[in-house]
Scaffold this motif. Sequence first.
Motif, PDB file in Angstrom:
ATOM      1  N   LEU A  63       0.837  -1.205   0.000  1.00  0.00           N
ATOM      2  CA  LEU A  63       0.000   0.000   0.000  1.00  0.00           C
ATOM      3  C   LEU A  63       0.869   1.251   0.000  1.00  0.00           C
ATOM      4  O   LEU A  63       0.600   2.201  -0.744  1.00  0.00           O
ATOM      5  N   ALA A  64       1.918   1.255   0.807  1.00  0.00           N
ATOM      6  CA  ALA A  64       2.817   2.407   0.861  1.00  0.00           C
ATOM      7  C   ALA A  64       3.477   2.660  -0.493  1.00  0.00           C
ATOM      8  O   ALA A  64       3.749   3.802  -0.860  1.00  0.00           O
ATOM      9  N   ALA A  65       3.711   1.584  -1.249  1.00  0.00           N
ATOM     10  CA  ALA A  65       4.295   1.707  -2.585  1.00  0.00           C
ATOM     11  C   ALA A  65       3.233   1.970  -3.659  1.00  0.00           C
ATOM     12  O   ALA A  65       3.569   2.143  -4.831  1.00  0.00           O
ATOM     13  N   LEU A  66       1.950   1.990  -3.254  1.00  0.00           N
ATOM     14  CA  LEU A  66       0.824   2.176  -4.177  1.00  0.00           C
ATOM     15  C   LEU A  66       0.874   1.184  -5.329  1.00  0.00           C
ATOM     16  O   LEU A  66       0.697   1.539  -6.500  1.00  0.00           O
ATOM     17  N   ASP A  67       1.093  -0.076  -4.995  1.00  0.00           N
ATOM     18  CA  ASP A  67       1.216  -1.157  -5.971  1.00  0.00           C
ATOM     19  C   ASP A  67      -0.171  -1.555  -6.478  1.00  0.00           C
ATOM     20  O   ASP A  67      -0.856  -2.388  -5.895  1.00  0.00           O
ATOM     21  N   ARG A  68      -0.575  -0.961  -7.593  1.00  0.00           N
ATOM     22  CA  ARG A  68      -1.905  -1.203  -8.150  1.00  0.00           C
ATOM     23  C   ARG A  68      -2.107  -2.621  -8.660  1.00  0.00           C
ATOM     24  O   ARG A  68      -3.234  -3.031  -8.920  1.00  0.00           O
ATOM     25  N   GLY A  69      -1.043  -3.369  -8.816  1.00  0.00           N
ATOM     26  CA  GLY A  69      -1.146  -4.745  -9.281  1.00  0.00           C
ATOM     27  C   GLY A  69      -1.638  -5.710  -8.216  1.00  0.00           C
ATOM     28  O   GLY A  69      -1.980  -6.849  -8.512  1.00  0.00           O
ATOM     29  N   VAL A  70      -1.700  -5.268  -6.973  1.00  0.00           N
ATOM     30  CA  VAL A  70      -2.181  -6.093  -5.873  1.00  0.00           C
ATOM     31  C   VAL A  70      -3.669  -5.785  -5.670  1.00  0.00           C
ATOM     32  O   VAL A  70      -4.018  -4.615  -5.465  1.00  0.00           O
ATOM     33  N   PRO A  71      -4.553  -6.789  -5.736  1.00  0.00           N
ATOM     34  CA  PRO A  71      -5.993  -6.525  -5.654  1.00  0.00           C
ATOM     35  C   PRO A  71      -6.420  -5.776  -4.394  1.00  0.00           C
ATOM     36  O   PRO A  71      -7.299  -4.906  -4.460  1.00  0.00           O
ATOM     37  N   THR A  72      -5.807  -6.070  -3.256  1.00  0.00           N
ATOM     38  CA  THR A  72      -6.200  -5.383  -2.022  1.00  0.00           C
ATOM     39  C   THR A  72      -5.819  -3.902  -2.076  1.00  0.00           C
ATOM     40  O   THR A  72      -6.586  -3.051  -1.636  1.00  0.00           O
ATOM     41  N   VAL A  73      -4.659  -3.604  -2.617  1.00  0.00           N
ATOM     42  CA  VAL A  73      -4.240  -2.204  -2.758  1.00  0.00           C
ATOM     43  C   VAL A  73      -5.127  -1.501  -3.778  1.00  0.00           C
ATOM     44  O   VAL A  73      -5.551  -0.357  -3.559  1.00  0.00           O
ATOM     45  N   ALA A  74      -5.453  -2.167  -4.860  1.00  0.00           N
ATOM     46  CA  ALA A  74      -6.340  -1.575  -5.871  1.00  0.00           C
ATOM     47  C   ALA A  74      -7.696  -1.238  -5.265  1.00  0.00           C
ATOM     48  O   ALA A  74      -8.289  -0.197  -5.590  1.00  0.00           O
ATOM     49  N   ALA A  75      -8.198  -2.085  -4.371  1.00  0.00           N
ATOM     50  CA  ALA A  75      -9.488  -1.819  -3.720  1.00  0.00           C
ATOM     51  C   ALA A  75      -9.403  -0.591  -2.814  1.00  0.00           C
ATOM     52  O   ALA A  75     -10.335   0.226  -2.773  1.00  0.00           O
ATOM     53  N   VAL A  76      -8.294  -0.436  -2.100  1.00  0.00           N
ATOM     54  CA  VAL A  76      -8.116   0.745  -1.245  1.00  0.00           C
ATOM     55  C   VAL A  76      -8.011   2.001  -2.107  1.00  0.00           C
ATOM     56  O   VAL A  76      -8.612   3.035  -1.789  1.00  0.00           O
ATOM     57  N   LEU A  77      -7.289   1.921  -3.196  1.00  0.00           N
ATOM     58  CA  LEU A  77      -7.166   3.073  -4.093  1.00  0.00           C
ATOM     59  C   LEU A  77      -8.528   3.452  -4.680  1.00  0.00           C
ATOM     60  O   LEU A  77      -8.842   4.639  -4.809  1.00  0.00           O
ATOM     61  N   ALA A  78      -9.335   2.464  -5.006  1.00  0.00           N
ATOM     62  CA  ALA A  78     -10.685   2.736  -5.508  1.00  0.00           C
ATOM     63  C   ALA A  78     -11.524   3.405  -4.424  1.00  0.00           C
ATOM     64  O   ALA A  78     -12.294   4.335  -4.708  1.00  0.00           O
ATOM     65  N   ALA A  79     -11.395   2.947  -3.192  1.00  0.00           N
ATOM     66  CA  ALA A  79     -12.136   3.566  -2.081  1.00  0.00           C
ATOM     67  C   ALA A  79     -11.745   5.038  -1.942  1.00  0.00           C
ATOM     68  O   ALA A  79     -12.616   5.901  -1.758  1.00  0.00           O
ATOM     69  N   TRP A  80     -10.454   5.341  -2.022  1.00  0.00           N
ATOM     70  CA  TRP A  80     -10.005   6.738  -1.967  1.00  0.00           C
ATOM     71  C   TRP A  80     -10.587   7.532  -3.133  1.00  0.00           C
ATOM     72  O   TRP A  80     -10.988   8.677  -2.988  1.00  0.00           O
ATOM     73  N   HIS A  81     -10.603   6.906  -4.299  1.00  0.00           N
ATOM     74  CA  HIS A  81     -11.127   7.570  -5.490  1.00  0.00           C
ATOM     75  C   HIS A  81     -12.582   7.987  -5.295  1.00  0.00           C
ATOM     76  O   HIS A  81     -13.000   9.036  -5.775  1.00  0.00           O
ATOM     77  N   TYR A  82     -13.349   7.175  -4.582  1.00  0.00           N
ATOM     78  CA  TYR A  82     -14.758   7.475  -4.325  1.00  0.00           C
ATOM     79  C   TYR A  82     -14.959   8.290  -3.048  1.00  0.00           C
ATOM     80  O   TYR A  82     -16.079   8.454  -2.583  1.00  0.00           O
ATOM     81  N   GLY A  83     -13.886   8.796  -2.467  1.00  0.00           N
ATOM     82  CA  GLY A  83     -13.989   9.692  -1.324  1.00  0.00           C
ATOM     83  C   GLY A  83     -14.153   9.003   0.018  1.00  0.00           C
ATOM     84  O   GLY A  83     -14.550   9.647   0.987  1.00  0.00           O
ATOM     85  N   MET A  84     -13.858   7.720   0.092  1.00  0.00           N
ATOM     86  CA  MET A  84     -13.984   7.007   1.353  1.00  0.00           C
ATOM     87  C   MET A  84     -12.740   7.230   2.208  1.00  0.00           C
ATOM     88  O   MET A  84     -11.623   7.339   1.686  1.00  0.00           O
ATOM     89  N   GLN A  85     -12.937   7.310   3.509  1.00  0.00           N
ATOM     90  CA  GLN A  85     -11.816   7.301   4.434  1.00  0.00           C
ATOM     91  C   GLN A  85     -11.420   5.842   4.645  1.00  0.00           C
ATOM     92  O   GLN A  85     -12.270   4.958   4.586  1.00  0.00           O
ATOM     93  N   VAL A  86     -10.147   5.589   4.902  1.00  0.00           N
ATOM     94  CA  VAL A  86      -9.665   4.223   5.071  1.00  0.00           C
ATOM     95  C   VAL A  86      -9.049   4.072   6.457  1.00  0.00           C
ATOM     96  O   VAL A  86      -8.185   4.852   6.847  1.00  0.00           O
ATOM     97  N   THR A  87      -9.538   3.067   7.183  1.00  0.00           N
ATOM     98  CA  THR A  87      -8.999   2.722   8.496  1.00  0.00           C
ATOM     99  C   THR A  87      -8.503   1.284   8.431  1.00  0.00           C
ATOM    100  O   THR A  87      -9.241   0.387   8.010  1.00  0.00           O
ATOM    101  N   LEU A  88      -7.264   1.083   8.842  1.00  0.00           N
ATOM    102  CA  LEU A  88      -6.660  -0.247   8.821  1.00  0.00           C
ATOM    103  C   LEU A  88      -6.389  -0.698  10.244  1.00  0.00           C
ATOM    104  O   LEU A  88      -5.827   0.051  11.041  1.00  0.00           O
ATOM    105  N   SER A  89      -6.768  -1.923  10.547  1.00  0.00           N
ATOM    106  CA  SER A  89      -6.563  -2.498  11.874  1.00  0.00           C
ATOM    107  C   SER A  89      -5.550  -3.630  11.762  1.00  0.00           C
ATOM    108  O   SER A  89      -5.693  -4.499  10.901  1.00  0.00           O
ATOM    109  N   LEU A  90      -4.534  -3.606  12.632  1.00  0.00           N
ATOM    110  CA  LEU A  90      -3.501  -4.631  12.574  1.00  0.00           C
ATOM    111  C   LEU A  90      -3.122  -5.098  13.973  1.00  0.00           C
ATOM    112  O   LEU A  90      -3.325  -4.395  14.956  1.00  0.00           O
ATOM    113  N   HIS A  91      -2.597  -6.288  14.026  1.00  0.00           N
ATOM    114  CA  HIS A  91      -2.127  -6.857  15.289  1.00  0.00           C
ATOM    115  C   HIS A  91      -0.853  -6.118  15.707  1.00  0.00           C
ATOM    116  O   HIS A  91      -0.026  -5.769  14.858  1.00  0.00           O
TER     117      HIS A  91
END
Length: 166
Positions: A63-91
């Motif tokens: 995600l930090a590299a904005l690797d659009r070839g990874v489906p999960t990163v592409a989904a986050v980028l699409a969410a940003w494109h539609y104006g969504m805020q993104v919250t990530l939860s990690l261990h």
Amino acid sequence: MLALSDTQIATLVEQIVQLLVTRRQAAYRCTLDELANGLPRAAYLYHGTLAVTQVDAPFLRRLAALDRGVPTVAAVLAAWHYGMQVTLSLHPRWLCHVPVRRLANLQVSLCDDAGNPVHLSPGRLLGYRQVSTLTPGWLLLEPGALISPLAADVLAQGHLHWIRTE
């Protein structure tokens, strides 16, 4: 062409504002594995926040590299494109692997799996001003970052758990 009365226009505007407020307050929650399948179109329309759980270090690096070839990163980028805020939860075990400097430049909020906020400090010097307003949680520092004596006093109070990343 159909003309609307002032009352009809006011009602229509009020309905649109209510829909936007409802969208802003709604969060679409999914795991990283579910995100790999992409988001349904309704997620973009009816949710203002994308909350992804069970995030790991490899995903954060991609995600930090904005690797659009990874489906999960592409989904986050699409969410940003539609104006969504993104919250990530990690261990917490992944916290030392977070690419602080690159993620700090993105519009993303981090928290641990218990909901405690994760603050990023991409600078080389951490001063009192940076830590005095932070809410209790985690503070991630760049490798080699220096901590001022006043900031160290605030950190010693135990409200913030701090980690130097790799």
